[in-house]
Structure formats: structure tokens, C-alpha cells
Design a protein around this motif. Structure first.
Motif, mmCIF file in Angstrom:
data_model
loop_
_atom_site.group_PDB
_atom_site.id
_atom_site.type_symbol
_atom_site.label_atom_id
_atom_site.label_comp_id
_atom_site.label_asym_id
_atom_site.label_seq_id
_atom_site.Cartn_x
_atom_site.Cartn_y
_atom_site.Cartn_z
ATOM 1 N N ILE A 15 -73.637 -33.407 26.567
ATOM 2 C CA ILE A 15 -74.566 -34.128 25.767
ATOM 3 C C ILE A 15 -74.814 -35.556 25.269
ATOM 4 C CG2 ILE A 15 -76.421 -33.753 24.524
ATOM 5 C CD1 ILE A 15 -76.390 -31.439 26.540
ATOM 6 N N TYR A 16 -75.445 -36.751 25.387
ATOM 7 C CA TYR A 16 -75.498 -38.086 24.562
ATOM 8 C C TYR A 16 -76.931 -37.654 24.210
ATOM 9 C CZ TYR A 16 -75.192 -42.103 23.896
ATOM 10 O OH TYR A 16 -75.080 -44.075 22.875
ATOM 11 N N GLY A 68 -75.262 -26.602 25.488
ATOM 12 C CA GLY A 68 -74.344 -27.820 26.197
ATOM 13 C C GLY A 68 -73.162 -27.543 25.287
ATOM 14 N N ASP A 69 -71.892 -27.916 25.419
ATOM 15 C CA ASP A 69 -70.751 -27.881 25.104
ATOM 16 C C ASP A 69 -69.669 -28.255 23.895
ATOM 17 O OD1 ASP A 69 -69.721 -25.449 26.441
ATOM 18 O OD2 ASP A 69 -70.808 -26.686 27.823
ATOM 19 N N PHE A 70 -70.070 -30.321 24.726
ATOM 20 C CA PHE A 70 -70.009 -31.076 23.394
ATOM 21 C C PHE A 70 -71.578 -32.400 23.790
ATOM 22 C CE2 PHE A 70 -66.149 -29.413 25.202
ATOM 23 C CZ PHE A 70 -65.094 -29.210 24.455
ATOM 24 N N GLY A 71 -71.152 -33.321 22.075
ATOM 25 C CA GLY A 71 -72.326 -34.172 22.306
ATOM 26 C C GLY A 71 -71.040 -35.273 21.920
ATOM 27 N N LEU A 72 -70.829 -36.419 23.155
ATOM 28 C CA LEU A 72 -70.663 -37.357 23.413
ATOM 29 C C LEU A 72 -71.102 -38.715 22.228
ATOM 30 C CD1 LEU A 72 -68.006 -39.441 24.510
ATOM 31 C CD2 LEU A 72 -70.774 -40.180 26.575
ATOM 32 N N VAL A 73 -70.394 -39.238 21.235
ATOM 33 C CA VAL A 73 -70.158 -40.640 20.237
ATOM 34 C C VAL A 73 -69.367 -41.484 21.079
ATOM 35 C CG1 VAL A 73 -70.159 -41.641 17.422
ATOM 36 C CG2 VAL A 73 -70.428 -38.911 18.327
ATOM 37 N N TRP A 74 -69.872 -42.442 21.347
ATOM 38 C CA TRP A 74 -70.014 -43.864 22.148
ATOM 39 C C TRP A 74 -70.664 -44.567 22.234
ATOM 40 C CZ3 TRP A 74 -64.294 -43.172 23.623
ATOM 41 C CH2 TRP A 74 -64.081 -43.744 24.323
ATOM 42 N N ASP A 75 -69.934 -45.909 21.997
ATOM 43 C CA ASP A 75 -71.324 -47.199 22.208
ATOM 44 C C ASP A 75 -70.354 -48.126 22.723
ATOM 45 O OD1 ASP A 75 -73.134 -46.196 20.768
ATOM 46 O OD2 ASP A 75 -72.579 -47.390 18.718
ATOM 47 N N GLY A 133 -74.730 -27.457 16.976
ATOM 48 C CA GLY A 133 -73.700 -26.886 17.051
ATOM 49 C C GLY A 133 -72.807 -27.483 17.959
ATOM 50 N N LEU A 134 -72.686 -28.417 17.999
ATOM 51 C CA LEU A 134 -71.629 -29.282 19.001
ATOM 52 C C LEU A 134 -70.295 -29.935 18.847
ATOM 53 C CD1 LEU A 134 -74.730 -31.110 21.538
ATOM 54 C CD2 LEU A 134 -73.755 -28.937 21.951
ATOM 55 N N PRO A 135 -69.372 -29.578 19.194
ATOM 56 C CA PRO A 135 -68.440 -30.100 19.002
ATOM 57 C C PRO A 135 -68.709 -31.749 19.456
ATOM 58 C CG PRO A 135 -67.487 -27.937 20.285
ATOM 59 C CD PRO A 135 -68.910 -28.096 20.316
ATOM 60 N N VAL A 136 -67.663 -32.290 18.562
ATOM 61 C CA VAL A 136 -68.211 -34.074 19.210
ATOM 62 C C VAL A 136 -66.653 -34.837 20.195
ATOM 63 C CG1 VAL A 136 -69.511 -34.182 17.018
ATOM 64 C CG2 VAL A 136 -67.303 -34.960 16.991
#
Length: 346
Positions: A176-177, A236-243, A273-276
Motif C-alpha cells: 500500500i502507498y 493489505g500486507d505492507f505500507g510503503l514509505v519512499w520518496d 495494522g500494516l507492517p512498513v
């Protein structure tokens, strides 16, 4: 998502009130009229200076748009102390101040709580000599709760019992983003579809902010979702942190700033509840590793392989860790611990 800066500050104010603090200024409001805003700010500053008493400890959420140095000096004249909690450093991201100027300004406070240990070290290395603390992650208070994770955890427990089949990994994990989309911050999203093979990416935001962002085989773009709805309902399974504009590293002013700050988005995903998934060079990477709440990668091109190596048991443990940290974020625990430690130093 809510405006991260306002949400984080409001949450800290709520936690501080729970700890027995009172608001010395005016209640938080937002006006588009700059003249009205100026006079309300001025009234709030004057009111705070009148109300402060000897031995009080004043929390200032930095940056304070106006009067930061003045408030600190007035507090000292009245026998009170000030603690600055850093949300953003103008000398790092927006380059509105020189490093020397920012450190000089912060030295007006009696102590500073940095966003994380990396920023704490940077402040010390650049000449800040007063007591320093570290927040780690910004708390995220919300009415909604990650019921999705709780129900999934219940299914995990049943699947690993002796009378049922073992848990099998999701054949297509979902990344997820979520957040504001624009060409300065997340152009990498225009390229990521070309390298995805074993997972799907769901993007939540206004696609008009990033021209050329389209659905593809493994990428689906959804519209804006309110924060509370996201936390309660996202699957979802993961949350994305990226720039930045690169798949290989976090680049540009926003990407480089990840080396120093604690993105509010990390806390937002955890509350959902999403690992990142974060950049390995990000300031929060040590926290993610220590708490076991996500993945730290050098490049997005390695994410396929990394996700494929995760076992069902590792995923179950990661989600359990996320639930624990999420509860701490919702109760203001990160702020409470950081403020308690720094208060003892002054």
C-alpha cells in the motif's frame, strides 16, 4: 490522510492534556486570512506569557511559526523552562535557515526532543549543547482500530492449531502507498510498475497530482481515502514509505530528509495494522528493525525477492509486533516516554 504536521501536533496536545498540562495559548484553529491568523497568534503568545508561572515546563512544538525565541526568553524571565519537540527542521528540508541559525534558535529552549536518535546525533554534532531527548515515532491517535489485523490474527491462530491446515502465504501480497501525490515527492511511482512481479501495489491519493500515473498489471490507483476509513478498512500486507524519483534510493530533498526525520506516514500505516517497508538509510530504519514491524531495503528493485523470503510465521510475528506498537501510538506512549525522560534532565 490528514495533514501530517497538524495531526501530529494535535495528537501531542491531547496526550499532554492527559498528563495534566493546560493550554497557555488559544485553542488550535486554522484560518485562511493571514491578518486574522497574525493577530490570533499574537494574542496567544501574549496570553501564554501572562499565564506562565515559576517552575512551569512549557512544551513548544517546533517549528513555531513566530515568536519561538521570544516565548523562551519570557518563560525564563518568569522562572519557567521550555522544551522544544521537533517536527521539522527548516535547515534540512526547506533550506529556509542555515544550520547555524537553526541551532542558535533552538538553544533558546532548555531542552529539545528530536524526532529520533539520528536527528538527536545530528543536533549534537552541529553544536546543540543542552539536554537532548528522542521521540522515535510520532504518536497517532485515532478512534478507529485495526480490526482487520485482529480478525486476521484470529485466523492465524486457528490455522496454526493442530486440527487445521498450516497458514499459507498470500500468493499476491499487497503493498500500500497512501498520501499526497506530486512530481516533487513521488515520481518513483511512475516507474515502479516495471519492476513488480510477485506483489501488487495499491496507491491511495489524487492521481491528478502526478501526471502519467496509470493503472497497470500490478498497480492500481485509488482515490483519496479519509484517514479513519483507511485505518479501519484497508486491506493489505505492507505500507510503503519512499520518496523521490528513483527506485534505487530515496532522492531529492524529500528523499534525503528521510535520513533525519520520522515520517508521520510510518505511524499512520502502523495504526492501520500494516507492517512498513522503508529505505534502509532512513532514520526510522533502526526502530523498524528493533521493533520487528517491517522491512528495510536498499532499493525497491529488491522488494520482490525480500517479500518472497518471508515465512508465514515471520509474517504472523510481524503483524503481532505491529499491533503492540500501534496500541502504544494510539495512547501517546512515545511522547509520554520521551517527555518524561527529558523532564528529568531539566
Amino acid at each position: 490522510m490528514d495533514k501530517a504536521g497538524n495531526k501530529a501536533k494535535t495528537d501531542n496536545e491531547e496526550t499532554f492534556r492527559e498528563m495534566g498540562a493546560v493550554n497557555l495559548g488559544l485553542p488550535r484553529t486554522e484560518y485562511n486570512n493571514k491578518v486574522v491568523t497574525f493577530f490570533l497568534d499574537l494574542i496567544g503568545v501574549v496570553r501564554s506569557c501572562v499565564m506562565v508561572r515559576r517552575d512551569d515546563v512549557i512544551l513548544l512544538q517546533y517549528p513555531v511559526k513566530k515568536y519561538f525565541s521570544f516565548i523562551c526568553r519570557m518563560a525564563h524571565l518568569r522562572g519557567a523552562k521550555t522544551v522544544a519537540l521537533i517536527h521539522d527542521l527548516g535547515s534540512m528540508r526547506r533550506k529556509k535557515l542555515t544550520v547555524k541559525h537553526e541551532i542558535s534558535r533552538l538553544m533558546n529552549a532548555d531542552a529539545v526532543i528530536a524526532s529520533n536518535d539520528i536527528m538527536k546525533g545530528w543536533l549534537r554534532d552541529n553544536g546543540f549543547t543542552k539536554p537532548l531527548g528522542s521521540l522515535g515515532l510520532f504518536d497517532y491517535r485515532s478512534k478507529s482500530r485495526h480490526s482487520r489485523v485482529e480478525s486476521r490474527e484470529s485466523r492465524v491462530e486457528s490455522q496454526v492449531s493442530p486440527n487445521t491446515k498450516p497458514l499459507t502465504p498470500n500468493p499476491r501480497p499487497i503493498l500500500i502507498y497512501a498520501g499526497a501525490l506530486n512530481t516533487r515527492k513521488n515520481t518513483f511511482l511512475l516507474k515502479i510498475g516495471d519492476i513488480i512481479s510477485s506483489y501488487d501495489l495499491q496507491i491511495y491519493g489524487n492521481r491528478d497530482g502526478l501526471p502519467g500515473l496509470n493503472d497497470s498489471e500490478h498497480v492500481k490507483v485509488y482515490g483519496f481515502m479519509a484517514a479513519e476509513d483507511f485505518i479501519a478498512n484497508i486491506e493489505g500486507d505492507f505500507g510503503l514509505v519512499w520518496d523521490g524519483d528513483s527506485l534505487d534510493t530515496c532522492s531529492g530533498n524529500f528523499g534525503e530528509y528521510l535520513r533525519w526525520n520520522s515520517p508521520h506516514k510510518v505511524s499512520f500505516y502502523l495504526r492501520a495494522g500494516l507492517p512498513v517497508v522503508v529505505w534502509s538509510q532512513a532514520a526510522v530504519a533502526p526502530i523498524i528493525k528493533r521493533e520487528g514491524i517491517g522491512l528495510c531495503i536498499d532499493s525497491l528493485s529488491e522488494l520482490d525477492e525480500v517479500i518472497n523470503t518471508i515465512t508465514p510465521e515471520q509474517m504472523r510475528q510481524m503483524r503481532e509486533n505491529v499491533m503492540n506498537v500501534s496500541d502504544r501510538l494510539c495512547s501517546g506512549q512515545f511522547f509520554k516516554e520521551a517527555f518524561g525522560q527529558i523532564e528529568n534532565k531539566i
